[in-house]
Design a protein around this motif. Sequence first.
Motif, PDB file in Angstrom:
ATOM      1  N   ARG A 102      31.437  15.947   3.290  1.00 23.55           N
ATOM      2  CA  ARG A 102      32.231  14.880   2.708  1.00 23.55           C
ATOM      3  C   ARG A 102      33.430  14.603   3.603  1.00 23.55           C
ATOM      4  O   ARG A 102      33.960  15.509   4.249  1.00 23.55           O
ATOM      5  CB  ARG A 102      32.729  15.271   1.315  1.00 23.55           C
ATOM      6  N   THR A 209      28.271   7.703  11.518  1.00 21.64           N
ATOM      7  CA  THR A 209      28.107   8.990  10.844  1.00 21.64           C
ATOM      8  C   THR A 209      29.176   9.983  11.289  1.00 21.64           C
ATOM      9  O   THR A 209      29.764  10.708  10.468  1.00 21.64           O
ATOM     10  CB  THR A 209      26.708   9.561  11.144  1.00 21.64           C
ATOM     11  N   ARG A 241      21.016   2.045   5.135  1.00 20.31           N
ATOM     12  CA  ARG A 241      21.169   3.423   5.601  1.00 20.31           C
ATOM     13  C   ARG A 241      22.324   4.134   4.892  1.00 20.31           C
ATOM     14  O   ARG A 241      22.230   5.315   4.543  1.00 20.31           O
ATOM     15  CB  ARG A 241      21.387   3.448   7.118  1.00 20.31           C
ATOM     16  N   PHE A 242      23.431   3.406   4.674  1.00 24.05           N
ATOM     17  CA  PHE A 242      24.626   4.043   4.118  1.00 24.05           C
ATOM     18  C   PHE A 242      24.876   3.651   2.656  1.00 24.05           C
ATOM     19  O   PHE A 242      25.978   3.815   2.151  1.00 24.05           O
ATOM     20  CB  PHE A 242      25.843   3.684   4.974  1.00 24.05           C
ATOM     21  N   SER A 244      24.108   5.030  -0.115  1.00 22.33           N
ATOM     22  CA  SER A 244      24.517   6.135  -0.995  1.00 22.33           C
ATOM     23  C   SER A 244      25.544   7.047  -0.353  1.00 22.33           C
ATOM     24  O   SER A 244      25.860   8.108  -0.894  1.00 22.33           O
ATOM     25  CB  SER A 244      23.280   6.950  -1.405  1.00 22.33           C
ATOM     26  N   HIS A 245      26.079   6.654   0.796  1.00 24.92           N
ATOM     27  CA  HIS A 245      27.045   7.489   1.506  1.00 24.92           C
ATOM     28  C   HIS A 245      28.445   7.201   0.967  1.00 24.92           C
ATOM     29  O   HIS A 245      28.957   6.086   1.096  1.00 24.92           O
ATOM     30  CB  HIS A 245      26.977   7.202   3.009  1.00 24.92           C
ATOM     31  N   LYS A 246      29.079   8.197   0.385  1.00 20.44           N
ATOM     32  CA  LYS A 246      30.377   7.983  -0.251  1.00 20.44           C
ATOM     33  C   LYS A 246      31.492   7.761   0.764  1.00 20.44           C
ATOM     34  O   LYS A 246      32.554   7.254   0.390  1.00 20.44           O
ATOM     35  CB  LYS A 246      30.720   9.176  -1.136  1.00 20.44           C
TER      36      LYS A 246
END
Length: 376
Positions: A102, A209, A241-242, A244-246
């Motif tokens: 995170r 990333t 791609r992102f 669900s990326h918090k």
Amino acid sequence: MTQRRDGDTLEARSTSERIKTVEDLIAHIEVDLQVYEVSASEATKWEVASRAPDGTVTVTELHRVWVRLKPRPGPSVRECVELMIAAAAKPIAAAGRAAAPRPRRPAGTHWAVVVISDTHFGRYAWRRSTGHEDYDLDIAEQAVSAAANELLDATEVYRPARRTIALLGDIMHYDTPGGTTSSGTALDRDGRLQKMLEVGTATIIAAITRSAATVPTDVVLVNGNHDEALSWSLHRILIERFRSHKGVTIERDYTSRKYAHWGKNLLGFAHGHRAKAKLSQLMAIEAADLWAACPHREIHTGHFHSSAAQWSKPAETIDGVLVRTAPAICPPDQWTAEAGFVGSRQAMEAFLYDRDHGLTAMHVSPRRTDGRRNTQ
């Protein structure tokens, strides 16, 4: 042997003892069959007798071989998008270091902006025909990854509360299966469109990333003039791609000009090939609600990465707005070199904005052409 070119079509003809087959002729003229395919061919042979002064008769076998070659058709737009999706799904090997699960809690009052513009993945430049550095997909991947990593490390020192990665277009060198720009201009290029998409997409995803491993990161993307269709395809890939990326937020509009703000800072983003002289006026109209609240106003553009004075100024103030032109990390290709558009900086840049006081620092990562490598 004779050889001629008619547009994209190549023809070769040979009459000899040594070249007997179409395969022999193709090997002799050193044609890359990953780029070209045979559209027509013919191979015949006959015998010719000759008598020596002593009466001896010699029979010689001659071969006439002819071949016409045309460029192989590229993948369809659907196949291009599928390739980008496949590249986006792969593990990120180029990220440079393991990503934290995170992003850390924001600290400080700085906004870091990393500008990635005019990387031209798929450009092909050979130093012996340009007089400048080589450039291909492998070189592009190393150069862009190294510069992005250096800029991320440099801005990390300021412990920014937020980081924006601005993709300003011409990430890909060409936009069509035929190897042309969006408007149809033919280019010197790496003909492996699939590899261009895979390498370019993976490199950009790796930078995002890595950024998100330490700082909440948002991404702004505008289209270029070389890759208008593939810009929007890349945009959609990044959204998926992102999703669900918090730690990552992808700006979702498909406009050619974008705006973002932080405290008293208002930034605009555009490729720069259209309406550059009007960008400050357009900012006042399109971001009117933020104009008065943000006395620190800048616009970041790319496109004009030549050193020719009539093409580019690295920074100029237009109607009270500082308009910046980002450098390109790629060297000139043959057309650019022949036209005299040479000598520009090969670099990428990052900027640090204080919430209340505007620009406080910037960092330049030059492309290393002397054997040294950027910080990884």
